[in-house]
Design an enzyme around this catalytic site. Structure first.
Site, PDB file in Angstrom:
ATOM      1  N   ASP A  17     -16.565 -13.168   0.410  1.00  0.00           N
ATOM      2  CA  ASP A  17     -15.905 -11.977  -0.149  1.00  0.00           C
ATOM      3  C   ASP A  17     -15.617 -12.123  -1.644  1.00  0.00           C
ATOM      4  O   ASP A  17     -14.471 -11.950  -2.097  1.00  0.00           O
ATOM      5  CB  ASP A  17     -14.589 -11.697   0.592  1.00  0.00           C
ATOM      6  CG  ASP A  17     -14.763 -11.640   2.101  1.00  0.00           C
ATOM      7  OD1 ASP A  17     -15.822 -11.198   2.562  1.00  0.00           O
ATOM      8  OD2 ASP A  17     -13.830 -12.047   2.818  1.00  0.00           O
ATOM      9  N   GLU A 181     -16.632  -1.102   4.787  1.00  0.00           N
ATOM     10  CA  GLU A 181     -15.419  -1.822   4.416  1.00  0.00           C
ATOM     11  C   GLU A 181     -15.749  -2.694   3.213  1.00  0.00           C
ATOM     12  O   GLU A 181     -16.837  -2.634   2.663  1.00  0.00           O
ATOM     13  CB  GLU A 181     -14.900  -2.661   5.584  1.00  0.00           C
ATOM     14  CG  GLU A 181     -15.831  -3.761   6.034  1.00  0.00           C
ATOM     15  CD  GLU A 181     -15.239  -4.616   7.151  1.00  0.00           C
ATOM     16  OE1 GLU A 181     -14.259  -4.195   7.778  1.00  0.00           O
ATOM     17  OE2 GLU A 181     -15.772  -5.726   7.364  1.00  0.00           O
TER      18      GLU A 181
END
Length: 502
Positions: A17, A181
């Site tokens: 991420d 997302e």
């Protein structure tokens, strides 16, 4: 300025991420750290290729039993998720949500490399958040499928009373397993750009990168798939991350790719603009290697050896504890030149052992070795090296009730506890231990060995098949551990941690 060669992955290790910014000529990146402490590692680079650890956002996130790995509680796969890094008006911001706490955290500092960081907590989850500073207002855009926008105070430390808090839009759901997302939000060229990851359940069934854009923050938004490629690796799509512009005007996306048991590896992708849409890759493909107009720099390892030659009880940045440490039970100064771990808490397995000190594993291959002094261990104690994941494996020394020593290779059994694969008696006071890892072509295997003299090694037990699972949600880590099953107080001194990668 010359050119440098970019090779993907940028780092063959777990850096999930990624969120990247540039401040003047320096790039900074934060990534997910979950149950590892200290948390939210800050990396620095001057060319997007060569990264070094320079700081962490927090030493510990919370102090409850789960974060302390106490009494069977844990935060594996929880803690800090998908942090967002931003810089605005001289202040650095890192924000993220914690599922186990049902809270949203915003940390701020004027000095990203030295701190200190100020902590602000907002009730509720803001899933995979992205901060957006826009004309004196501050928003966080968040969600999975249902993308929402929430207005914060001007300093981004609290919800703005009577501020915006609404659904922005819903993303596609038909034929989609994981809806959009991992938002990264930007205002560029008169448009608002929202970047997402999406995972279709039809077609090639791999993750892909999407972009939504609008000339108005509140929409309507147009949607475009901007990257759908696995870099010829196991149908693992390259996706989720943000974009950054170099000082020379080149654009890149920093995304990640699932890479088996080693974890989620960061990937750099060239970006071009066409009709105000970002286009990723070269002809839609992520290049394994390409030239970039960026300065040369010295490479700095994020995983490395350690001789434990410290004058104070302060860890190098490469180290993270598994959950919160008990700082009273480890030391570099109690015995100079050694890491001392004292077994202060009873545990049912190495997965619940406090003060396990870890580093990442790296591909394509790596190994780690240590030398342990066993003289102060107590009956019931276990100490050694662990391949730390949900399906863990260990090589270490166990002390029986009659004080006999056994060198044991164990793995996680069906009951969740340690299952002995091979155990042999040992009569010495010091033991050398080694673990070796192979991540080539998803081999994802670990082997275990011991030596009485540090030169002649014998393999013990079996090959451990490593697996990346959502239980830990983290790539395999190498750990040094010492824990008690009968009584606290046993001590192990580790002489070094010697690491190799090839």
């Amino acid at each position: 300025m010359g050119k440098i060669t970019m090779n993907n992955p940028l780092i063959w290790a777990d850096v999930p991420d990624p969120s990247v910014i540039r401040v003047n000529s320096t790039y900074y990146m934060v990534s997910t750290s979950m149950h590892s402490m200290p948390g939210c590692p800050i990396m620095k680079s001057n060319n997007l290729r060569d990264w070094q650890l320079v700081n962490y956002v927090f030493e510990t996130l919370e102090g409850n039993d789960a974060h302390n790995l106490k009494d069977g509680h844990h935060i594996y796969g929880k803690g800090s998720w998908a942090a967002c890094l931003r810089y605005h008006n001289g202040v650095f911001y890192v924000c993220f949500s914690s599922n186990d706490m049902n809270q949203f955290y915003v940390y701020t500092t004027n000095n990203i490399e030295q701190g200190p960081w100020e902590r602000h907590v907002i009730d509720g989850l803001y899933h995979d958040p992205s901060l957006l500073f826009d004309q004196g207002r501050v928003f966080v855009i968040h969600g999975n499928g249902r993308i929402s926008i929430t207005e914060l105070t001007e300093d981004a430390t609290a919800r703005k009373r009577d501020g915006v808090n609404q659904l922005l839009f819903e993303t596609e759901s038909e034929g989609i397993g994981l809806r959009c997302e991992g938002c990264h939000a930007y205002k560029l060229n008169g448009y608002y750009y929202l970047f997402f990851i999406e995972w279709p359940s039809t077609g090639n069934r791999r993750r892909r990168q999407l972009c939504y854009r609008s000339e108005d923050l509140f929409g309507p938004y147009e949607r475009k798939i901007i990257l759908d490629d696995d870099m010829d690796y196991d149908n693992q799509g390259v996706a989720q991350g943000g974009i950054v512009e170099t000082a020379e005007g080149e654009w890149y996306a920093i995304l990640f790719q699932d890479h088996g048991a080693v974890g989620r590896v960061p990937v750099i992708v060239p970006l071009m603009w066409s009709n105000n849409w970002p286009l990723l890759g070269i002809n839609g493909k992520v290049p394994k290697s390409f030239a970039a107009q960026l300065p040369h720099a010295e490479q700095t390892a994020i995983v490395s050896s350690d001789e434990f030659d410290y004058q104070e009880n302060r860890l190098g940045l490469k180290w993270q504890w598994n959950h919160n440490p008990d700082n009273a039970l480890w030391s570099f100064t109690a015995r100079r030149g050694f890491l001392r771990l004292e077994a202060g808490h009873l545990a049912k397995s190495v997965e619940y052992a406090r003060n396990t000190l870890t580093q990442r594993t790296e591909g394509p291959r790596c190994s780690a070795a240590t030398l342990m002094d066993l003289r102060q261990m107590k009956p019931g104690d276990k100490a050694g090296l662990v391949a730390l994941q949900h399906h863990f494996g260990t090589i270490g020394v166990e002390i029986a009730d009659n004080r006999e020593k056994w060198i044991t290779m164990s793995r996680k059994g069906e009951d969740g506890l340690e299952e002995k694969v091979e155990s042999i008696p040992f009569h010495g006071e010091r033991i050398y231990l080694k673990m070796s890892f192979n991540f080539i072509d998803n081999t994802d295997a670990a082997t275990f060995a011991y030596s009485e003299d540090g030169e002649n090694w014998r393999q013990l037990g079996t090959i451990l098949q490593l697996r990346y699972t959502l239980d830990h949600f983290m790539g395999c880590r190498i750990g040094l551990y010492n824990y008690a099953t009968k009584q606290p107080g046993g001590i192990v001194d580790f002489a070094y941690f010697r690491y190799e990668k090839w």
